[in-house]
Enzyme design. Sequence first.
Site, PDB file in Angstrom:
ATOM      1  N   CYS A 225       1.100  -1.271  -0.177  1.00 17.75           N
ATOM      2  CA  CYS A 225      -0.104   0.343  -0.237  1.00 17.75           C
ATOM      3  C   CYS A 225       0.969   1.465  -0.382  1.00 17.75           C
ATOM      4  O   CYS A 225       1.517   1.253   0.941  1.00 17.75           O
ATOM      5  CB  CYS A 225      -0.840   0.100   1.041  1.00 17.75           C
ATOM      6  SG  CYS A 225      -1.811   1.652   0.752  1.00 17.75           S
TER       7      CYS A 225
ATOM      8  N   CYS B 283      -3.763   1.021   8.661  1.00 18.61           N
ATOM      9  CA  CYS B 283      -3.146  -0.185   8.959  1.00 18.61           C
ATOM     10  C   CYS B 283      -1.438   0.125  10.220  1.00 18.61           C
ATOM     11  O   CYS B 283      -1.239   1.426   9.829  1.00 18.61           O
ATOM     12  CB  CYS B 283      -2.682  -0.592   7.402  1.00 18.61           C
ATOM     13  SG  CYS B 283      -4.078  -1.537   6.905  1.00 18.61           S
TER      14      CYS B 283
ATOM     15  N   CYS C 154      -8.246   1.692  -0.550  1.00 20.45           N
ATOM     16  CA  CYS C 154      -7.601   0.955   0.380  1.00 20.45           C
ATOM     17  C   CYS C 154      -8.047  -0.744   0.660  1.00 20.45           C
ATOM     18  O   CYS C 154      -9.231  -1.166   0.058  1.00 20.45           O
ATOM     19  CB  CYS C 154      -8.691   1.244   1.157  1.00 20.45           C
ATOM     20  SG  CYS C 154      -8.705   0.542   2.823  1.00 20.45           S
TER      21      CYS C 154
ATOM     22  N   GLN D  86     -20.463  -6.621  12.718  1.00 21.22           N
ATOM     23  CA  GLN D  86     -19.076  -7.399  12.714  1.00 21.22           C
ATOM     24  C   GLN D  86     -18.560  -6.628  11.331  1.00 21.22           C
ATOM     25  O   GLN D  86     -19.120  -6.533  10.410  1.00 21.22           O
ATOM     26  CB  GLN D  86     -18.917  -8.114  12.818  1.00 21.22           C
ATOM     27  CG  GLN D  86     -19.028  -8.433  14.247  1.00 21.22           C
ATOM     28  CD  GLN D  86     -17.856  -8.712  15.426  1.00 21.22           C
ATOM     29  OE1 GLN D  86     -17.172  -8.145  15.235  1.00 21.22           O
ATOM     30  NE2 GLN D  86     -18.525  -8.792  16.916  1.00 21.22           N
TER      31      GLN D  86
ATOM     32  N   TYR E 257     -25.378  -6.450  25.628  1.00 19.69           N
ATOM     33  CA  TYR E 257     -24.276  -4.937  24.221  1.00 19.69           C
ATOM     34  C   TYR E 257     -24.930  -6.188  23.007  1.00 19.69           C
ATOM     35  O   TYR E 257     -24.250  -6.514  22.478  1.00 19.69           O
ATOM     36  CB  TYR E 257     -23.068  -5.304  24.671  1.00 19.69           C
ATOM     37  CG  TYR E 257     -22.526  -4.327  25.314  1.00 19.69           C
ATOM     38  CD1 TYR E 257     -22.891  -3.491  26.439  1.00 19.69           C
ATOM     39  CD2 TYR E 257     -22.250  -5.555  27.139  1.00 19.69           C
ATOM     40  CE1 TYR E 257     -22.155  -3.135  27.504  1.00 19.69           C
ATOM     41  CE2 TYR E 257     -21.891  -5.243  28.520  1.00 19.69           C
ATOM     42  CZ  TYR E 257     -21.822  -3.752  29.342  1.00 19.69           C
ATOM     43  OH  TYR E 257     -21.600  -3.393  29.673  1.00 19.69           O
TER      44      TYR E 257
ATOM     45  N   GLU F 211     -29.716  -3.598  24.778  1.00 18.27           N
ATOM     46  CA  GLU F 211     -28.373  -2.797  23.931  1.00 18.27           C
ATOM     47  C   GLU F 211     -28.940  -1.720  24.049  1.00 18.27           C
ATOM     48  O   GLU F 211     -30.290  -1.352  24.820  1.00 18.27           O
ATOM     49  CB  GLU F 211     -28.507  -3.600  22.362  1.00 18.27           C
ATOM     50  CG  GLU F 211     -28.540  -2.230  21.666  1.00 18.27           C
ATOM     51  CD  GLU F 211     -26.985  -1.390  21.424  1.00 18.27           C
ATOM     52  OE1 GLU F 211     -26.404  -3.099  21.697  1.00 18.27           O
ATOM     53  OE2 GLU F 211     -26.807  -0.734  20.825  1.00 18.27           O
TER      54      GLU F 211
ATOM     55  N   ASP G 155     -20.222  -8.523  25.158  1.00 21.56           N
ATOM     56  CA  ASP G 155     -19.324  -8.268  24.537  1.00 21.56           C
ATOM     57  C   ASP G 155     -19.885  -6.525  24.097  1.00 21.56           C
ATOM     58  O   ASP G 155     -20.359  -6.592  22.848  1.00 21.56           O
ATOM     59  CB  ASP G 155     -20.034  -8.706  23.353  1.00 21.56           C
ATOM     60  CG  ASP G 155     -19.352  -8.739  22.121  1.00 21.56           C
ATOM     61  OD1 ASP G 155     -18.275  -7.608  21.920  1.00 21.56           O
ATOM     62  OD2 ASP G 155     -19.802  -8.729  20.404  1.00 21.56           O
TER      63      ASP G 155
ATOM     64  N   CYS H  98     -13.015  -6.923  22.219  1.00 19.53           N
ATOM     65  CA  CYS H  98     -12.523  -5.882  21.223  1.00 19.53           C
ATOM     66  C   CYS H  98     -11.302  -5.440  22.171  1.00 19.53           C
ATOM     67  O   CYS H  98     -10.978  -5.016  21.089  1.00 19.53           O
ATOM     68  CB  CYS H  98     -13.155  -5.556  20.717  1.00 19.53           C
ATOM     69  SG  CYS H  98     -13.925  -4.165  21.023  1.00 19.53           S
TER      70      CYS H  98
HETATM   71  N1  SAH Z   1     -23.175  -8.305  20.041  1.00 16.90           N
HETATM   72  C1  SAH Z   1     -23.113  -7.596  19.315  1.00 16.90           C
HETATM   73  C2  SAH Z   1     -22.844  -6.235  19.424  1.00 16.90           C
HETATM   74  C3  SAH Z   1     -20.877  -5.862  19.834  1.00 16.90           C
HETATM   75  S1  SAH Z   1     -20.215  -4.575  19.698  1.00 16.90           S
HETATM   76  C4  SAH Z   1     -22.598  -8.208  17.776  1.00 16.90           C
HETATM   77  O1  SAH Z   1     -21.572  -8.441  18.275  1.00 16.90           O
HETATM   78  O2  SAH Z   1     -22.723  -7.688  16.723  1.00 16.90           O
HETATM   79  C5  SAH Z   1     -20.976  -3.592  21.322  1.00 16.90           C
HETATM   80  C6  SAH Z   1     -22.093  -3.080  21.710  1.00 16.90           C
HETATM   81  O3  SAH Z   1     -22.900  -2.401  22.406  1.00 16.90           O
HETATM   82  C7  SAH Z   1     -22.538  -2.058  20.504  1.00 16.90           C
HETATM   83  O4  SAH Z   1     -23.961  -2.395  20.083  1.00 16.90           O
HETATM   84  C8  SAH Z   1     -22.668  -1.203  21.139  1.00 16.90           C
HETATM   85  O5  SAH Z   1     -24.139   0.393  20.559  1.00 16.90           O
HETATM   86  C9  SAH Z   1     -23.825  -1.267  22.309  1.00 16.90           C
HETATM   87  N2  SAH Z   1     -23.581  -0.752  23.789  1.00 16.90           N
HETATM   88  C10 SAH Z   1     -22.306   0.131  24.302  1.00 16.90           C
HETATM   89  N3  SAH Z   1     -23.219   0.992  26.159  1.00 16.90           N
HETATM   90  C11 SAH Z   1     -24.081   0.028  26.176  1.00 16.90           C
HETATM   91  C12 SAH Z   1     -24.157   0.029  27.278  1.00 16.90           C
HETATM   92  N4  SAH Z   1     -23.597   0.413  28.314  1.00 16.90           N
HETATM   93  N5  SAH Z   1     -25.103  -0.679  27.241  1.00 16.90           N
HETATM   94  C13 SAH Z   1     -25.860  -1.184  26.573  1.00 16.90           C
HETATM   95  N6  SAH Z   1     -25.185  -1.751  24.980  1.00 16.90           N
HETATM   96  C14 SAH Z   1     -23.755  -0.854  25.170  1.00 16.90           C
END
Ligand code: SAH
Length: 435
Positions: free
Chosen positions: A72, A81, A154, A269, A298, A321, A363, A390
């Site tokens: 790149c 990156c 990209c 994702q 989440y 969420e 998550d 993450c």
């Molecule tokens: N499990 C899902 C999303 C993971 S990303 C997947 O794999 O697609 C993390 C998520 O947490 C996001 O959607 C974000 O909007 C949410 N989030 C962030 N802060 C939060 C909170 N305090 N309570 C509930 N959800 C939250």
Amino acid sequence: MVKKNSIHTVKITDINNLGYGVCRVEGIVTFVAGAVTDDELEIKLIKVTKNYNVARIERIITASEYRIESECSLFPKCGGCVYRHISYSYEKELKRSYVEAAFHKAGVKAEIAEVTSDNKISGYRNKVQYPVGKNGETGYYRTKTHDIIECENCLLEHPVLHEVKMYISGFIKEKKISCIRHIYLRCAVATGEIMVCIVSEKKDFPELDALCNEVCEKFESVKCFALNINDKDTNVILGEKTFILRGRPYIEDELSGCRFRISPMSFYQVNHSMAELLYSKAARLCQLKEGESFIDLYCGCGTIGLSIAKQAKTAELMGVEIIPDAIENAKANAVLNGIENASFICGDAGDAPLKKCNCVIVDPPRKGLTEKLISQLAEANIQRIVYVSCNPDTLARDCASFVQKGYELSVVYPFDLFPRTGHVENVVFLNRKKG
Ligand code: SAH
């Protein structure tokens, strides 16, 4: 103290997760952009402080065996990156050792598994958000600045997004539109559907109608064309209001055996094939059997929970969420996939009613869980917790807390959802010790 601009001969011993080679100059840790472990280099110190130095490569004396030529032309200027200059197998080793270091630092004993990857290191990103400059130039911010580097190709983005972006960018330049701040695009890899979201300072501008028409005509796969308004002077990309100008308020994708509706504001994702591998690992770690119930905290638009519920024919799923559009998607996604005993609550995961269940999946975003939520999970006596993360540092920190509260873990599984960048995803199974 060593002097700024002085020249030194060094051997690089490591690379950090920002992509800098690491060495020592007279005992002081020194970061060298573009340097690779085992390189022998002549370097020039460009910044000298009490605790660390920053240096530039003057001359490569002996190149490391891990070194490869970056494909790149914008690397490392764009900042997206950090590992274009090393072999991918070495990148995976590095990522594994970052996870190991994070757990070591947090004082948590755990085996770190090999990094799981499908070895697809280009074209994997199904979502892009390009800043747009005042003259219509689009691309990436130069590292740590607000200058825009025009980016014509990209290597991380899905090729179709590149085409759509180039078309919109051309339109903005031709018509000299000055109120567009970002172009936000997403493609559903399994169905081919595309979402276009234009982030603008103004709700209306004279060329808007023609832009919608032309983009939708040129790219038939655009099933959702949205306009997001952001007139605030901050780093946040999306504003609060989104208007759907053409098509539906979502695109549909297929992932892990389910069909999902995804709105512009919902999380999804970015790496489709790796997300499937991650979710199937999470599903196996949950060990859910028919008739068992679980909570997905989440949950975004419901992807992990619904894909597990569909396979395991669980008795009950509750998802939590904070983004309202994502919850709306999750509810529709349950119906779309014929999953009856699912409910979704819009709110903070910390306020979720933790009723009796067999397993909880969490998550969270990069900042991880709150101490309060960890205590609530422990007090609710949740037997099995599957933690998808993450950010290895906050994951390790939170695991230390879980261990203190009576949970045990044995293996951390890293998944490379973001090849060539400094990020790595992980999943861990936490089991409540008896007694
Ligand atoms: N499990 C899902 C999303 C993971 S990303 C997947 O794999 O697609 C993390 C998520 O947490 C996001 O959607 C974000 O909007 C949410 N989030 C962030 N802060 C939060 C909170 N305090 N309570 C509930 N959800 C939250």
